[in-house]
Design a protein around this motif. Structure first.
Motif, PDB file in Angstrom:
ATOM      1  N   CYS A   7     -62.040  68.496  -4.240  1.00  0.00           N
ATOM      2  CA  CYS A   7     -62.135  67.109  -4.701  1.00  0.00           C
ATOM      3  C   CYS A   7     -63.441  66.550  -4.146  1.00  0.00           C
ATOM      4  N   LEU A   8     -64.357  66.191  -5.021  1.00  0.00           N
ATOM      5  CA  LEU A   8     -65.725  65.906  -4.594  1.00  0.00           C
ATOM      6  C   LEU A   8     -65.877  64.586  -3.847  1.00  0.00           C
ATOM      7  N   THR A   9     -65.073  63.573  -4.183  1.00  0.00           N
ATOM      8  CA  THR A   9     -65.167  62.265  -3.527  1.00  0.00           C
ATOM      9  C   THR A   9     -63.767  61.820  -3.102  1.00  0.00           C
ATOM     10  N   LEU A  10     -63.711  60.688  -2.421  1.00  0.00           N
ATOM     11  CA  LEU A  10     -62.418  60.086  -2.074  1.00  0.00           C
ATOM     12  C   LEU A  10     -62.088  58.891  -2.971  1.00  0.00           C
ATOM     13  N   GLY A  11     -62.876  58.710  -4.029  1.00  0.00           N
ATOM     14  CA  GLY A  11     -62.561  57.628  -4.962  1.00  0.00           C
ATOM     15  C   GLY A  11     -62.624  56.249  -4.331  1.00  0.00           C
ATOM     16  N   GLU A  12     -63.518  56.081  -3.347  1.00  0.00           N
ATOM     17  CA  GLU A  12     -63.530  54.845  -2.575  1.00  0.00           C
ATOM     18  C   GLU A  12     -64.066  53.633  -3.338  1.00  0.00           C
ATOM     19  N   MET A  13     -64.631  53.890  -4.531  1.00  0.00           N
ATOM     20  CA  MET A  13     -65.114  52.779  -5.345  1.00  0.00           C
ATOM     21  C   MET A  13     -64.153  52.452  -6.487  1.00  0.00           C
ATOM     22  N   GLY A  14     -62.954  52.999  -6.416  1.00  0.00           N
ATOM     23  CA  GLY A  14     -61.960  52.708  -7.442  1.00  0.00           C
ATOM     24  C   GLY A  14     -61.658  51.223  -7.538  1.00  0.00           C
ATOM     25  N   ARG A  15     -61.317  50.769  -8.727  1.00  0.00           N
ATOM     26  CA  ARG A  15     -61.070  49.341  -8.936  1.00  0.00           C
ATOM     27  C   ARG A  15     -59.680  48.910  -8.495  1.00  0.00           C
ATOM     28  N   ASN A  16     -58.733  49.840  -8.507  1.00  0.00           N
ATOM     29  CA  ASN A  16     -57.355  49.477  -8.194  1.00  0.00           C
ATOM     30  C   ASN A  16     -57.110  49.477  -6.693  1.00  0.00           C
ATOM     31  N   MET A  17     -56.357  48.504  -6.237  1.00  0.00           N
ATOM     32  CA  MET A  17     -56.018  48.370  -4.821  1.00  0.00           C
ATOM     33  C   MET A  17     -54.507  48.381  -4.609  1.00  0.00           C
ATOM     34  N   GLY A  18     -53.798  48.964  -5.578  1.00  0.00           N
ATOM     35  CA  GLY A  18     -52.340  48.969  -5.533  1.00  0.00           C
ATOM     36  C   GLY A  18     -51.776  47.876  -6.414  1.00  0.00           C
ATOM     37  N   ARG A  19     -50.539  48.060  -6.815  1.00  0.00           N
ATOM     38  CA  ARG A  19     -49.845  47.054  -7.632  1.00  0.00           C
ATOM     39  C   ARG A  19     -48.403  46.968  -7.153  1.00  0.00           C
ATOM     40  N   PRO A  20     -48.043  45.922  -6.375  1.00  0.00           N
ATOM     41  CA  PRO A  20     -48.901  44.830  -5.903  1.00  0.00           C
ATOM     42  C   PRO A  20     -49.975  45.329  -4.931  1.00  0.00           C
ATOM     43  N   VAL A  21     -51.019  44.537  -4.739  1.00  0.00           N
ATOM     44  CA  VAL A  21     -52.142  44.926  -3.892  1.00  0.00           C
ATOM     45  C   VAL A  21     -51.663  45.204  -2.468  1.00  0.00           C
ATOM     46  N   PHE A  22     -52.077  46.374  -1.921  1.00  0.00           N
ATOM     47  CA  PHE A  22     -51.704  46.679  -0.539  1.00  0.00           C
ATOM     48  C   PHE A  22     -52.874  47.211   0.281  1.00  0.00           C
ATOM     49  N   THR A  23     -54.083  47.226  -0.301  1.00  0.00           N
ATOM     50  CA  THR A  23     -55.242  47.669   0.454  1.00  0.00           C
ATOM     51  C   THR A  23     -56.452  46.848   0.041  1.00  0.00           C
ATOM     52  N   ASN A  24     -57.623  47.200   0.571  1.00  0.00           N
ATOM     53  CA  ASN A  24     -58.850  46.487   0.238  1.00  0.00           C
ATOM     54  C   ASN A  24     -59.988  47.497   0.177  1.00  0.00           C
TER      55      ASN A  24
END
Length: 216
Positions: free
Chosen positions: A39-56
């Motif tokens: 897996c080349l990246t950790l997806g740290e620029m993903g738009r989703n933060m959980g539903r409901p939001v639980f991270t930042n």
């Protein structure tokens, strides 16, 4: 590490593997041999933060790393490699250097099959860059030594231009396990079951995984 009937999976983001190939991965791990996932990246620029939001944004890389490890365990991936490239910048990596790294991994694991994206039909710039590097690596090999390349394509024009798929894998026996792998990526798949109930294309992914043979 055994080289017998090895499956190599190369994707840029956590959850790419679960959406496209969890059933195929689990079937291989349970019945055919070991699975390596780069897996080349950790997806740290993903738009989703959980539903409901639980991270930042600051915590997302840590969260997605934990989710990836959990999902890999659910898919029985024996060798999870996190390459640490920055999310949304794979397209700016030196393609030759990335291809060399992928080739070295192929030579190390000697897989019978390799799963990644299909160039031109992978939508996201990181997906496309990964696909190009995989193809470049495979083209550097003697054709007799290449693994079977199962390419994932999901652009809107895929079926119109490439057809239904070279290999349509019925993974209905692994649907429940696939859902658990998807749910492990909770920051990105929150509300997944609601989407599945509303989108027939997503439901189809739970029972059929489509691959194309790229002309090398």
């Amino acid at each position: 590490m055994t080289h017998e009937d090895h499956l190599l999976v190369v994707f840029p983001h956590p959850d790419d593997e679960a959406f496209s190939s969890a059933g195929t991965i689990i079937e291989h791990a349970e019945n055919r041999g070991p699975v390596t996932y780069a897996c080349l990246t950790l997806g740290e620029m993903g738009r989703n933060m959980g539903r409901p939001v639980f991270t930042n944004r600051e915590q997302l890389a840590t969260i997605r790393k934990r989710e990836l490890i959990d999902a890999a365990a659910k898919m029985k991936i024996s060798d999870l490699q996190m390459w640490g490239l920055r999310d949304k910048t794979v397209e700016f990596e030196d393609e030759a250097a990335l291809a060399d790294r992928i080739l070295a991994l192929i030579q190390q694991t000697r897989p019978t099959r390799l799963i990644s994206f299909y160039p031109g039909y992978a939508v996201h710039p990181d997906h496309e860059a990964t696909a190009r590097a995989v193809v470049r690596a495979l083209r550097m090999m003697d054709p007799a030594d290449r693994p079977e390349f199962l390419a994932v394509a999901f652009a809107n024009n895929t079926k119109e231009e490439l057809g239904e798929g070279t290999f349509i894998h019925d993974v209905s026996a692994y649907t429940d396990q696939k859902i658990k792998a998807l749910e492990a990526h909770a920051s990105q798949t929150g509300g997944l079951m609601k989407v599945i109930s509303e989108d027939s294309n997503i439901r189809d992914l739970l029972v059929k995984e489509r691959y194309y043979h790229y002309p090398l």
